[in-house]
Write a protein that holds these residues in place. Structure first.
Motif, PDB file in Angstrom:
ATOM      1  N   VAL A 235      -0.534  -7.459  -1.482  1.00  0.00           N
ATOM      2  CA  VAL A 235       0.048  -6.157  -1.134  1.00  0.00           C
ATOM      3  C   VAL A 235       0.131  -6.116   0.380  1.00  0.00           C
ATOM      4  O   VAL A 235      -0.878  -6.319   1.061  1.00  0.00           O
ATOM      5  N   ALA A 236       1.333  -5.879   0.911  1.00  0.00           N
ATOM      6  CA  ALA A 236       1.536  -5.942   2.355  1.00  0.00           C
ATOM      7  C   ALA A 236       2.284  -4.716   2.838  1.00  0.00           C
ATOM      8  O   ALA A 236       3.126  -4.167   2.126  1.00  0.00           O
ATOM      9  N   GLN A 237       1.960  -4.325   4.049  1.00  0.00           N
ATOM     10  CA  GLN A 237       2.705  -3.252   4.685  1.00  0.00           C
ATOM     11  C   GLN A 237       3.965  -3.814   5.326  1.00  0.00           C
ATOM     12  O   GLN A 237       4.020  -4.984   5.700  1.00  0.00           O
TER      13      GLN A 237
ATOM     14  N   GLY B 226       7.259 -10.282   9.409  1.00  0.00           N
ATOM     15  CA  GLY B 226       7.941  -8.997   9.413  1.00  0.00           C
ATOM     16  C   GLY B 226       8.407  -8.590   8.028  1.00  0.00           C
ATOM     17  O   GLY B 226       9.595  -8.405   7.776  1.00  0.00           O
ATOM     18  N   VAL B 227       7.478  -8.441   7.100  1.00  0.00           N
ATOM     19  CA  VAL B 227       7.805  -8.152   5.703  1.00  0.00           C
ATOM     20  C   VAL B 227       8.644  -6.886   5.601  1.00  0.00           C
ATOM     21  O   VAL B 227       8.337  -5.870   6.228  1.00  0.00           O
ATOM     22  N   ALA B 228       9.717  -6.969   4.824  1.00  0.00           N
ATOM     23  CA  ALA B 228      10.602  -5.827   4.593  1.00  0.00           C
ATOM     24  C   ALA B 228      10.590  -5.476   3.113  1.00  0.00           C
ATOM     25  O   ALA B 228      10.063  -6.227   2.270  1.00  0.00           O
TER      26      ALA B 228
ATOM     27  N   THR C 131       3.768  -7.167  -3.279  1.00  0.00           N
ATOM     28  CA  THR C 131       4.059  -5.735  -3.298  1.00  0.00           C
ATOM     29  C   THR C 131       4.152  -5.245  -1.861  1.00  0.00           C
ATOM     30  O   THR C 131       3.235  -5.467  -1.065  1.00  0.00           O
ATOM     31  N   VAL C 132       5.253  -4.602  -1.540  1.00  0.00           N
ATOM     32  CA  VAL C 132       5.484  -4.081  -0.190  1.00  0.00           C
ATOM     33  C   VAL C 132       5.435  -2.564  -0.244  1.00  0.00           C
ATOM     34  O   VAL C 132       6.049  -1.941  -1.122  1.00  0.00           O
ATOM     35  N   LEU C 133       4.679  -2.003   0.673  1.00  0.00           N
ATOM     36  CA  LEU C 133       4.629  -0.542   0.770  1.00  0.00           C
ATOM     37  C   LEU C 133       6.006  -0.071   1.224  1.00  0.00           C
ATOM     38  O   LEU C 133       6.426  -0.349   2.349  1.00  0.00           O
TER      39      LEU C 133
ATOM     40  N   ASN D 213       9.444   9.283   3.232  1.00  0.00           N
ATOM     41  CA  ASN D 213       8.100   9.001   3.731  1.00  0.00           C
ATOM     42  C   ASN D 213       8.220   8.191   5.017  1.00  0.00           C
ATOM     43  O   ASN D 213       9.319   8.036   5.560  1.00  0.00           O
ATOM     44  N   GLU D 214       7.102   7.657   5.509  1.00  0.00           N
ATOM     45  CA  GLU D 214       7.130   6.958   6.793  1.00  0.00           C
ATOM     46  C   GLU D 214       7.944   5.673   6.718  1.00  0.00           C
ATOM     47  O   GLU D 214       8.413   5.184   7.751  1.00  0.00           O
ATOM     48  N   VAL D 215       8.103   5.128   5.527  1.00  0.00           N
ATOM     49  CA  VAL D 215       8.866   3.888   5.389  1.00  0.00           C
ATOM     50  C   VAL D 215      10.361   4.162   5.396  1.00  0.00           C
ATOM     51  O   VAL D 215      11.146   3.426   5.991  1.00  0.00           O
ATOM     52  N   GLY D 216      10.800   5.243   4.770  1.00  0.00           N
ATOM     53  CA  GLY D 216      12.219   5.542   4.718  1.00  0.00           C
ATOM     54  C   GLY D 216      12.535   6.572   3.654  1.00  0.00           C
ATOM     55  O   GLY D 216      11.659   7.295   3.170  1.00  0.00           O
TER      56      GLY D 216
END
Length: 1265
Positions: free
Chosen positions: A639-641, A688-690, A715-717, A798-801
């Motif tokens: 799980v990565a941000q 730079g995980v997207a 899994t990407v946040l 949210n903060e991601v988009g």
């Protein structure tokens, strides 16, 4: 040895294909079951793996005490192949060792399907044999009328067969028809229409005959038909009037085509008709409405037919619907109303069938075809359809519901599918059902197709032709294309129904027999020849094949052979006498040897021997066993941000003799390694995980023979999921409450919700932002505008988009009111000299406030006090005609709808159209500023001659010629603008030494006015551009060659070139040297002062005005620049010069002493042989020392040669050859020695018993004496 072994082609793809299409052969199913498990295992292990229910752990190692150690290891690997990613508990095991199709050059074990064991025996083509049909067209051959006709028929035989055709059971004389030809060495017919002719004239039934001296083979009877795509008959369709809620059928009735066209419904504007359980297309092409709604009037309906061969689409005239209703307003907010029909005043009805009619029908289908049953019902509300079979269940593996459950399709029908089916249509008012009796008939199909019969003289044999069908087919035998009854009698042949028995066959019995079995639904035709041969055994495969297989795989070794009588085949390993059969080996009837599970001890040379009464033949196969490829450290779920770095490990163990390739898949597709990813031998790193990186990652480790897979889930946040289940409540005249259910925030809390709306009158399909709310709420009151048919959707942030928008809510229309504003951006501008176009930005849906929005446009000439002109406009523009040229107008635009007018509008000033200026600038004066610029001055024109708004004064100028002879110039016109009412300007960027012409015009919004008098001027000489292609070459260490080309723009008369150059060495720079050349010189050679320094050159061209732009280049660096730099730096030091002088004095003293001692007859003692050679010093760059090459080991001039031919080098402990580079002394201009003193290592003593010479200058001189 390996060169003697041919590599066999890999059959892996065939096995893979067999496993994906199971057959009734039990052995193949066993093999496929093990293959699907990921590795070839014994049946017990495969069953243990396959038999475990989902969610229950597979059998553990301590439960498998009866398994071998190898089997236990394989089972442990299968248990390790755990699923990956979130929710993986429901995914089942990830198969390991799932083989992919190897590339063509990969040579693996020969793995043959059992189907290959039943194929007919092939006679090698170098032996005599009757004809065999190898290729033919399909029985129903439909051709495109625009192309030439091709009817295929190809056959093999020895001797090569000849061909002839029949058409409609009569001989077809090809020679008489110039359009018909037959391909060379083939029976394929080509009918050419390039020179004219009608393809329809050649329709009919064709049959091909292939004949040689041993018999005649027949093709199927090929029915040739020409594709047809007739035009739709012209018809005028009246509007279809129907009551809302009533059923409706729109008939298509397409023209009959060959083959039948594909039917689909669209509107006349080519928009597809949306279909659902209420509105759908039947199998016959008609469009059925279970109940008609008012919204169905919003489009028309056109039936379209697409014809396959001609690639054309024909469109029927559209149907227009007129729906009679008790609720005239199409209030879209009622569409999702729980009781929509009653809300619209539509009476509810029990279902009734629109197709098929009545309560029962029957249908016949042929075995092997698809059965399509259809039930379409009307009713209010729209009925639901369910399907049942009387006395049993629907075949789940073949049954499929289509067209919103209105159709039931059963694929590959068999006799078991006959019976009674019924469809049940039901709504809340009741239900009805329709029964369909299905009868399954069958065209003939083979039970036992006749096979070619190869016999030795005197042998017995039989041809069997068994087929089944419904009704039962009849069997007819033919020989060489003629009925068997009319063939010459053969005492060795006996016909018994579907079997022909041959006894004591002889050479004369060779022939081709045809079996034709037929019933009313079709026919089957099979050729089978009887060949009588006397042939000793022979091998048909390449000799000495090399087969490589993976440990524990199941493998087949093939040994194709031929002989007559049919030989027997036996297998041996490593020359052992016992035949291989039983245990781990199994030999099939066709001679293939199966090794059930490969072990290391199975490696070796296998020999197959074929034997009959005429002799024997043998072949060898070398089998190599390789270790399997295994991933021992698999990638793990992560799980990565967003924006972080992730590394997925994949470490592999494989057979070292095979080339390993590691690749990655993402979501089971090949992964593109972009600049954000780095693939290493044992890992994959993602920088730079997207969000798009989320998914499953599969590491694929493969060799030429096998592969292993391991999967992990990343899994990407990310952005939140879309909100859902939007609901409108608290409906008011100017507000509504919107409620929604939030979607998953994907581990990043939702901060905001954005509510958007769409209306269907002015901008349907376009969404606008309405309001924004905190992420903690899921319900809000929305303020609305009058007369808008709203539809809402919600976006979570949210903060991601941002999330994807939610599905839209139901519609809600507000009541109307007069407009509260007028259109904005009102303008009045002329598009022609005698008009004025009034434009404005139309009002949107939220400001219209009512139906039939329109605009009252008023205008009058400014300051004339004349009455207002007015007109009502529905668009966003109005053109006022017959206006004077460029006069001001007062303009007003007011909005109005059916509820009233908007507020009084503001007055805007506009202008009528402009005309071209009537006058040109006068008294144009030119003053040359320099070689590239001039200044202009002119008199302004009168304002009434501008006839519009003065934009600029514009100068047009062009280069007429150059003052240099024979120089081509471009005469392209250029322009320079001077905005506003100006009287002077500057034109720059001209070419020097050129003749120019110039004209001036006045420019307004309409365009250019007349041109002024043409003025001429000449630019003076300027400096030239840089010389072109300046090249510096260094052929040797003494000279440097320079070459250049003339400047591209001389800008005057060239008077020469100036070359400036300077030598430099590191940080030291020499004196600059200047050379001047004539204008025709383009080459120069520089003599180097020393081979160490580099040179920097600067070259420019000159005219009388001066030197132009210079081009700069440097000479190439010498090969040992670093070394020579150090030499130069050290050689100029005072301490180094003093050291050199002291060494020279010491050498001189030693030479004098040696000479005196020899003249006295003294003997110089020879140095004793050293026990230990001196150790060489490490080279160091810091102090300037270097490690030299082996040049010191070469014999010096004057060296002595020993009696055994070896060269003894006369070395000096302090010789001049030890200074400098390569033994070549270098001196400065003042005579000082340039070089570096280095300590040379002692040479190893000369091999042998002879004493070594002393390595001193005294010995060197002594030896010369």
């Amino acid at each position: 040895m390996l060169d003697e072994w041919a590599i066999a082609p890999s059959p892996l793809p065939y096995l893979s294909a067999s496993c994906s299409h199971p057959t009734p052969l039990s052995r193949l199913i066993d093999l496929c079951a093990i293959w699907d498990a990921g590795v070839f295992l014994p049946a017990a292990v495969a069953a243990a793996w396959k038999g475990a229910p989902s969610g229950v752990p597979r059998r553990r190692l301590n439960e498998a005490e009866t398994l071998s150690s190898v089997q236990k290891a394989q089972l442990q690997r299968l248990e390790a192949a755990r699923p990956r990613g979130p929710g993986s508990g429901d995914r089942g095991p990830v198969p390991r060792m799932a083989r992919q199709q190897p590339p063509p050059w990969v040579h693996a074990a020969i793995l043959f399907s059992l189907l290959s064991l039943s194929t007919a025996i092939e006679i090698p083509m170098d032996l005599s044999q009757p004809p065999t049909i190898t290729k033919q067209s399909v029985k129903d051959h439909i051709v495109d009328p625009r192309d030439n006709i091709l009817i295929e028929c190809e056959a093999k035989g020895n001797p090569a067969p000849s061909f002839h055709w029949t058409r409609n059971s009569r001989f077809f004389n090809i020679a008489k028809d110039p359009r018909v030809s037959m391909r060379r060495r083939s029976g394929t017919l080509v009918i050419d229409f390039r020179s004219g002719g009608r393809p329809e004239e050649y329709e009919g039934e064709y049959q091909c005959f292939a004949r040689n001296k041993f018999g005649t083979a027949l093709s199927n009877r090929i029915r040739l038909q020409v594709s047809k795509s007739p035009l739709w008959p012209k018809e005028n369709l009246d509007p279809v009037v129907v009551q809302e809620g009533a059923p409706l059928t729109l008939q298509c009735n397409p023209p009959p085509g060959l083959p039948s066209p594909v039917i689909f419904w669209m509107s006349s504007s080519m928009e597809p008709i949306t279909q659902d359980k209420r509105v759908s297309q039947g199998h016959n092409g008609d469009l059925y409405f279970s109940n008609v709604m008012l919204q169905d009037m919003q489009t028309d309906y056109s039936c379209n037919a697409r014809f396959h061969f001609t690639h054309t689409i024909q469109q029927k005239n559209p149907f227009n619907l007129k729906v009679l209703t008790n609720h005239p307003y199409n209030d879209s907010s009622l569409r999702n109303h729980p009781d929509m029909y009653s809300a619209r005043g539509v009476a509810e009805r029990t279902p009734s069938f629109m197709y098929p009619q009545g309560t029962a029908s029957s249908q016949m289908v042929l075995r092997g075809m698809d059965l399509l049953l259809e039930c379409i019902a009307s009713g209010v509300p729209t009925p639901d359809i369910a399907w049942y079979k009387k006395g049993g269940d629907l075949p789940s593996d073949k049954a499929k519901l289509e067209n919103f459950n209105k159709a039931l399709r059963i694929t590959n029908v068999s006799e078991e599918d006959s019976g009674e089916y019924f469809c049940l249509a039901s709504n809340k008012m009741g239900s009805i059902r329709h029964t369909i009796s299905v009868r399954v008939k069958a065209a003939p199909y083979w039970l036992d197709e006749p096979k070619n019969l190869i016999l030795a003289p005197g042998e017995d044999g039989r041809l069997v032709c068994r087929a089944n069908g419904n009704p039962k087919p009849t069997v007819q035998w033919m020989v060489n294309g003629e009925p068997l009854q009319s063939a010459p009698p053969n005492p060795n042949r006996e016909v018994a129904g579907d079997t022909i028995i041959f006894r004591d066959t002889q050479i004369s019995s060779r022939a081709v027999y045809q079996c034709n079995t037929s019933n009313e639904h079709g026919y089957l035709l099979a050729n089978a020849f009887v060949s009588v041969l006397d042939v000793p055994p022979r091998m048909l495969s390449p000799r000495n094949q090399l087969i490589r297989v993976i440990l524990y795989n199941r493998t087949r070794l093939d040994c194709p052979f031929f002989g007559s009588p049919i030989p027997t085949l036996r297998w041996f390993k490593n020359g052992q006498g016992s035949n291989l059969d039983g245990g781990n080996y199994h030999v099939y009837e066709n001679g293939s040897l199966e090794i059930k599970m490969i072990r290391k001890e199975d490696q070796g040379i296998y020999t197959c021997v074929a034997t009959n009464i005429l002799g024997k033949a043998e072949n060898q196969v070398r089998l190599e066993v390789k270790d399997p490829t295994r991933i021992y450290r698999m990638p793990e779920d992560q799980v990565a941000q967003r924006g972080t770095t992730v590394q997925l490990e994949c470490r592999v163990k494989h057979d070292p003799s095979l080339k390993l390739t590691v690749s990655w898949l993402k979501d089971d597709e090949p992964l593109y390694i972009g600049n954000r990813m780095k693939k290493e031998e044992d890992s994959l790193t993602i920088f730079g995980v997207a969000e798009r990186d989320q998914g499953s990652y599969t590491c694929v480790a493969s060799t030429e023979l096998d592969q292993d897979l391991a999967k992990a889930y990343l899994t990407v946040l990310g952005r939140p999921d879309r909100p859902r289940d939007l609901e409108l409540t608290d409906l008011a005249e100017r507000s509504v409450r919107l409620t929604w259910i939030p979607g998953d925030d994907n581990n990043s809390p939702i901060t905001d919700y954005v509510v958007q709306f769409e209306e269907d009158q002015f901008q349907p399909g376009v969404w606008h932002d309405h309001s924004k709310f905190p992420g903690s709420v899921n319900s809000a009151v929305l303020q609305l505008s009058p007369y808008v048919n709203y539809q809402f959707r919600v976006i979570a942030i949210n903060e991601v988009g941002s999330s994807h928008p939610s599905l839209p809510s139901e519609r809600y229309r507000t009541s109307g009111a007069p407009p509260e504003s007028n259109p904005s951006d009102v303008k009045g501008e002329g598009t022609r000299k005698n008009n004025m176009e009034i434009t404005w930005t139309p009002m949107n849906a939220t400001s219209a406030f009512g139906p039939n929005l329109r605009y009252i446009v008023k205008w009058r000439r400014r300051e004339t006090r004349e009455t207002w002109n007015n007109v009502t406009v529905w668009g966003s523009r109005y053109v006022v005609g017959q206006t004077p040229v460029y006069v001001p107008y007062e303009i007003r635009v007011q909005a109005e709808n059916d509820f009233g007018k908007g507020p009084e509008p503001d007055t805007v000033i506009g202008y009528s159209g402009e005309d071209y200026p009537r006058a040109a600038p006068t008294d144009v004066k030119i003053r040359v500023l320099n070689s590239t610029a001039i200044s202009l001055q002119w008199n302004r024109v009168y304002s009434d001659t501008v006839q519009g708004q003065l934009r600029e004064y514009r100068a047009y100028y062009w280069r007429e010629s150059s003052l240099l002879k024979n120089l081509w110039v471009s005469q392209k016109r250029q322009q320079a603008g001077f905005p506003g009412d100006r009287l002077r300007g500057v034109v720059s960027r001209l070419f020097p030494y050129s003749n120019y012409k110039l004209e001036m015009v006045v420019v307004n919004g309409r365009g250019d006015g007349p041109r002024s008098e043409t003025k001429e001027f000449t630019t003076p000489e300027g400096v030239p551009s840089a010389p072109r292609r300046f090249r510096v070459r260094q052929p040797n260490l003494e000279t440097i060659n320079l070459e250049w080309d003339h400047p591209e723009h001389p800008n005057g008369i060239l008077i020469g070139y100036t070359l400036k150059y300077v030598a430099f060495n590191g940080t030291k720079v020499g004196k600059q040297i200047v050379e001047n050349f004539s204008p025709n010189q383009t080459k120069f050679t520089v003599q180097r002062a020393d081979p160490v320094s580099r040179y920097r050159f600067s070259l420019s061209a000159r005219t009388q005005v001066g030197s132009g732009e210079a081009v700069t280049e440097e000479s190439p660096a010498p090969p040992n620049e670093a070394y020579t730099n150090n030499q130069a730096d050290i050689a100029t030091q005072g301490w180094f010069i003093g050291l050199m002088c002291a060494i020279a004095l010491l050498v001189l003293i030693l030479l004098i002493v040696c000479f005196i001692k020899r003249s006295r007859g003294g003997k110089y003692p020879v140095r004793e042989k050293k026990d230990v050679p001196l150790g060489p010093e490490d080279p160091k760059e810091e102090d300037g020392s270097f490690d030299y090459s082996d040049e010191d080991n070469k014999p010096l001039q004057g060296s002595q040669t020993s009696l055994d031919g070896t060269i003894k080098q006369q070395e000096s402990d302090d010789s001049l050859v030890d200074y400098g580079e390569g033994g070549e002394g270098q001196f400065n201009e003042d005579g000082s020695f340039i070089g570096q003193y280095t300590v040379k290592k002692d040479k190893e003593e000369t091999e042998g018993n002879e004493s070594s010479e002393a390595t001193s200058p005294v010995n060197a001189i002594y030896s010369l004496a």
